[in-house]
Design an enzyme around this catalytic site. Structure first.
Site, PDB file in Angstrom:
ATOM      1  N   GLU A  12     -14.595 -48.988  75.718  1.00  0.00           N
ATOM      2  CA  GLU A  12     -16.116 -48.939  75.088  1.00  0.00           C
ATOM      3  C   GLU A  12     -16.143 -48.021  74.214  1.00  0.00           C
ATOM      4  OE1 GLU A  12     -17.728 -50.102  79.800  1.00  0.00           O
ATOM      5  OE2 GLU A  12     -18.996 -48.846  78.226  1.00  0.00           O
ATOM      6  N   GLU A  24     -17.860 -47.488  87.189  1.00  0.00           N
ATOM      7  CA  GLU A  24     -18.710 -46.258  87.462  1.00  0.00           C
ATOM      8  C   GLU A  24     -19.132 -45.925  88.843  1.00  0.00           C
ATOM      9  OE1 GLU A  24     -20.760 -46.918  82.766  1.00  0.00           O
ATOM     10  OE2 GLU A  24     -22.082 -46.756  84.576  1.00  0.00           O
TER      11      GLU A  24
HETATM   12  O1  G3I Z   1     -32.273 -58.868  77.946  1.00  0.00           O
HETATM   13  C1  G3I Z   1     -33.352 -58.157  78.237  1.00  0.00           C
HETATM   14  C2  G3I Z   1     -34.677 -58.768  77.424  1.00  0.00           C
HETATM   15  O2  G3I Z   1     -35.007 -60.233  78.047  1.00  0.00           O
HETATM   16  C3  G3I Z   1     -35.897 -57.821  77.350  1.00  0.00           C
HETATM   17  O3  G3I Z   1     -36.741 -58.286  76.476  1.00  0.00           O
HETATM   18  C4  G3I Z   1     -35.323 -56.475  76.809  1.00  0.00           C
HETATM   19  C5  G3I Z   1     -36.516 -55.438  76.694  1.00  0.00           C
HETATM   20  O4  G3I Z   1     -36.566 -54.554  77.798  1.00  0.00           O
HETATM   21  O5  G3I Z   1     -34.454 -56.078  77.596  1.00  0.00           O
HETATM   22  C6  G3I Z   1     -33.210 -56.895  77.668  1.00  0.00           C
HETATM   23  O6  G3I Z   1     -32.252 -56.185  78.131  1.00  0.00           O
HETATM   24  C7  G3I Z   1     -31.668 -55.082  77.928  1.00  0.00           C
HETATM   25  C8  G3I Z   1     -29.971 -55.560  77.825  1.00  0.00           C
HETATM   26  O7  G3I Z   1     -29.376 -54.382  77.473  1.00  0.00           O
HETATM   27  C9  G3I Z   1     -29.762 -56.468  77.027  1.00  0.00           C
HETATM   28  O8  G3I Z   1     -30.096 -56.063  75.712  1.00  0.00           O
HETATM   29  C10 G3I Z   1     -31.696 -54.002  78.927  1.00  0.00           C
HETATM   30  O9  G3I Z   1     -33.183 -53.555  78.815  1.00  0.00           O
HETATM   31  C11 G3I Z   1     -30.954 -52.765  78.394  1.00  0.00           C
HETATM   32  O10 G3I Z   1     -30.989 -51.581  79.315  1.00  0.00           O
HETATM   33  C12 G3I Z   1     -29.417 -53.185  78.345  1.00  0.00           C
HETATM   34  O11 G3I Z   1     -28.739 -52.209  77.793  1.00  0.00           O
HETATM   35  C13 G3I Z   1     -27.378 -52.179  78.167  1.00  0.00           C
HETATM   36  C14 G3I Z   1     -27.020 -51.155  79.208  1.00  0.00           C
HETATM   37  O12 G3I Z   1     -25.399 -51.126  79.249  1.00  0.00           O
HETATM   38  C15 G3I Z   1     -27.708 -51.232  80.360  1.00  0.00           C
HETATM   39  O13 G3I Z   1     -27.294 -50.096  81.270  1.00  0.00           O
HETATM   40  C16 G3I Z   1     -26.636 -51.969  76.616  1.00  0.00           C
HETATM   41  O14 G3I Z   1     -27.008 -52.822  75.776  1.00  0.00           O
HETATM   42  C17 G3I Z   1     -25.143 -52.064  76.885  1.00  0.00           C
HETATM   43  O15 G3I Z   1     -24.541 -51.244  75.448  1.00  0.00           O
HETATM   44  C18 G3I Z   1     -24.812 -50.896  77.823  1.00  0.00           C
HETATM   45  O16 G3I Z   1     -23.196 -50.837  78.033  1.00  0.00           O
HETATM   46  C19 G3I Z   1     -22.770 -49.777  79.272  1.00  0.00           C
HETATM   47  C20 G3I Z   1     -21.644 -50.427  79.698  1.00  0.00           C
HETATM   48  O17 G3I Z   1     -22.130 -51.808  80.322  1.00  0.00           O
HETATM   49  C21 G3I Z   1     -21.177 -49.616  80.875  1.00  0.00           C
HETATM   50  N1  G3I Z   1     -20.710 -48.162  80.375  1.00  0.00           N
HETATM   51  C22 G3I Z   1     -21.886 -47.693  79.416  1.00  0.00           C
HETATM   52  C23 G3I Z   1     -22.555 -48.670  78.422  1.00  0.00           C
HETATM   53  C24 G3I Z   1     -23.699 -48.045  77.778  1.00  0.00           C
HETATM   54  O18 G3I Z   1     -24.369 -47.684  78.681  1.00  0.00           O
END
Ligand code: G3I
Length: 357
Positions: free
Chosen positions: A267, A160
Site C-alpha cells: 500500500e 492489522e
Molecule cells: O462507500 C461509502 C459511501 O457510500 C458514503 O457515501 C461515503 C461517505 O462517508 O463513505 C464511503 O465509504 C468510504 C470508503 O472509504 C469508500 O470510499 C468510507 O467512509 C471511508 O472510511 C473508506 O476509507 C478507506 C479506509 O481504508 C477505511 O479505513 C480508504 O478509502 C482506503 O484507502 C483505506 O485503506 C486502508 C487499507 O485498506 C488498509 N491499510 C490502511 C489503508 C488506509 O487507511
C-alpha cells in the site's frame, strides 16, 4: 483585437495538443511495470471509478500489471448483511483485470475496520460465541475466495491484527475479544482450504518500527512453527519523506524473510508531510517534492537490492488526484503522496524510481 484572439487560440491549442499528446500517451509506452520487469510486478489500488475514467484507465494500463481493490472486497462493502453479498464493484475490478491480463491481490478477508456489525452480534444484539463467529468467518472466506479462485493470485487474509501498544501483542479488536488469537490462525486455514494455490499474506503497517516489527515477527514465527499456511508478509508502506530509513527497511525485509516468507510492499505512498502540524503550503511544495523524490529513490533501491525476497510493490491509489491521505491524519489537508500528479503526469519522484542503472 482579432490578431490577439488568434494567438490565444493557437496557444491554447498548442497547450491542448501538448496536453492532448501527453494524454494520448499510448498504453504501449514504457511504464513502471516495464522498467521493473526483471524485478517484481508493480501494482496499484483502485476503485471502480478509476477504471471508468478513460485517462486513469490509460495510465493504469501503461504503468501497472497488478490491481488491488481499495475498498470493494473488504467485508463491509462486499458482505453488508449475513445473507447478502454485494459483488458489483469487486466483479468490475476483477473483470477489468481479466480483460487486460493484470494480476489481482485480494484485500482483505479479516480486519477490525470496514467490518459489518452483524458478524459479531446475534438477533438480540449480543456478541456471539467464538464458535458462531468462526463459522461466520469460514463461510465468508470460503464464499469470497471461491468466487475469485484462479482470478486472484494472492490474498491479504488478516489485516492489522498486531497491536500498536508495546505492552500487548495483538490488537484488542472484537475478533480478539471473542476468539482470542485463534481467529488469525483459522482465517489462514479457511483461505487455504478455499484456494490452496493462493499466496496468503499477513498485512500490516508500521512494520519498520522496531518494536512493532518484533511483535509481528513473534506472531508469524508462531504461525510458521504451528504449520499455519501463511506464505508472505505485506508491508503496507504508508511512509513519509523522513521515514523509514533504508536501514530500518532492510532490517524489516530480512527479518521476515528469515522465516521463509516472501515480502511485498502492498500500500505504498509517501506523504510530503513530516507530521500533523505541517500545512499545505505552496511555498514549500517544491522542496517537499524534492525530498519525496529522494525518499522514493531510496526505498526503490532497497526493493531492487533485495529483489530475492520482494515479490511485488503496489501503490495505494493511482495519482495525487485521489488519495486517502487527503483526509488522514489531517482531514482536508491536500497531500501529494504518489508518483503521478493530479493531471496524471509523472512527477519528479517518478523519474527517480525509473532511472536506475
Ligand atoms: O462507500 C461509502 C459511501 O457510500 C458514503 O457515501 C461515503 C461517505 O462517508 O463513505 C464511503 O465509504 C468510504 C470508503 O472509504 C469508500 O470510499 C468510507 O467512509 C471511508 O472510511 C473508506 O476509507 C478507506 C479506509 O481504508 C477505511 O479505513 C480508504 O478509502 C482506503 O484507502 C483505506 O485503506 C486502508 C487499507 O485498506 C488498509 N491499510 C490502511 C489503508 C488506509 O487507511
Amino acid at each position: 483585437m482579432a490578431k490577439y484572439k488568434f494567438i490565444i487560440v493557437i496557444t491554447a491549442l498548442g497547450l491542448f495538443t501538448a496536453a492532448g499528446s501527453a494524454m494520448a500517451q499510448s498504453v504501449t509506452e514504457k511504464g513502471l511495470k516495464d522498467y521493473y520487469k526483471d524485478y517484481f510486478p508493480i501494482g496499484v489500488a483502485v476503485s471502480p471509478g478509476a477504471l471508468k475514467d478513460s485517462a486513469e484507465q490509460r495510465l493504469i494500463l501503461q504503468q501497472f500489471n497488478s490491481l488491488t481493490p481499495e475498498n470493494a472486497m473488504k467485508m463491509g462493502p462486499i458482505h453488508p448483511q449475513e445473507n447478502r453479498y454485494n459483488w458489483k464493484d469487486a466483479d468490475a475490478i476483477v473483470d477489468f483485470a481479466q480483460a487486460h491480463h493484470l494480476r489481482v491481490r485480494g484485500h482483505n478477508l479479516c480486519w477490525h475496520t470496514q467490518t459489518p456489525d452483524w458478524i459479531f452480534r446475534d438477533k438480540d444484539d449480543k456478541l456471539v460465541s467464538k464458535e458462531i463467529l468462526l463459522q461466520r468467518l469460514k463461510d465468508h472466506i470460503h464464499t469470497v475466495v471461491n468466487r475469485y479462485k484462479g482470478k486472484i493470485y494472492a490474498w491479504d487474509v488478516v489485516n492489522e491484527a498486531v497491536s500498536d501498544n508495546n505492552d500487548q501483542l495483538l490488537r484488542n479488536s472484537l475478533w480478539y475479544q471473542i476468539c482470542g488469537e485463534d481467529f488469525i490462525f483459522k482465517a489462514f486455514q479457511y483461505a487455504h482450504e478455499a484456494d490452496p494455490k493462493a499466496v496468503l499474506f499477513y498485512n500490516d503497517y508500521g512494520t519498520e518500527q522496531p518494536a512493532k516489527r518484533e511483535r509481528i515477527y513473534q506472531l508469524l514465527k508462531k504461525m510458521v512453527g504451528a504449520g499455519i499456511p501463511v506464505n508472505a508478509v505485506g508491508l503496507q508502506g504508508h511512509w513519509s519523506v523522513n521515514d523509514p530509513s533504508q536501514e530500518n527497511l532492510i532490517t524489516t525485509i530480512k527479518r521476515f524473510a528469515s522465516l521463509g516468507l516472501k515480502v511485498q510492499i502492498t500500500e505504498l505512498d509517501i506523504s510530503v508531510y513530516q507530521n500533523d502540524k505541517d500545512i499545505d503550503d505552496s511555498d514549500l511544495i517544491t522542496e517537499r517534492l524534492q525530498k519525496q523524490a529522494e525518499q522514493y529513490a531510496k526505498v526503490f533501491k532497497v526493493f531492487r537490492d533485495y529483489k530475492q525476497y520482494i515479490t511485488g510493490v503496489t501503490f495505494w491509489n493511482v495519482s495525487d488526484r485521489h488519495t486517502w491521505l487527503d483526509n488522514f491524519p489531517v482531514r482536508g489537508r491536500k497531500n501529494y503522496p504518489l508518483l503521478f500528479d493530479q493531471n496524471l503526469q509523472p512527477k519528479k519522484a517518478y523519474w527517480g524510481v525509473v532511472n536506475f542503472k
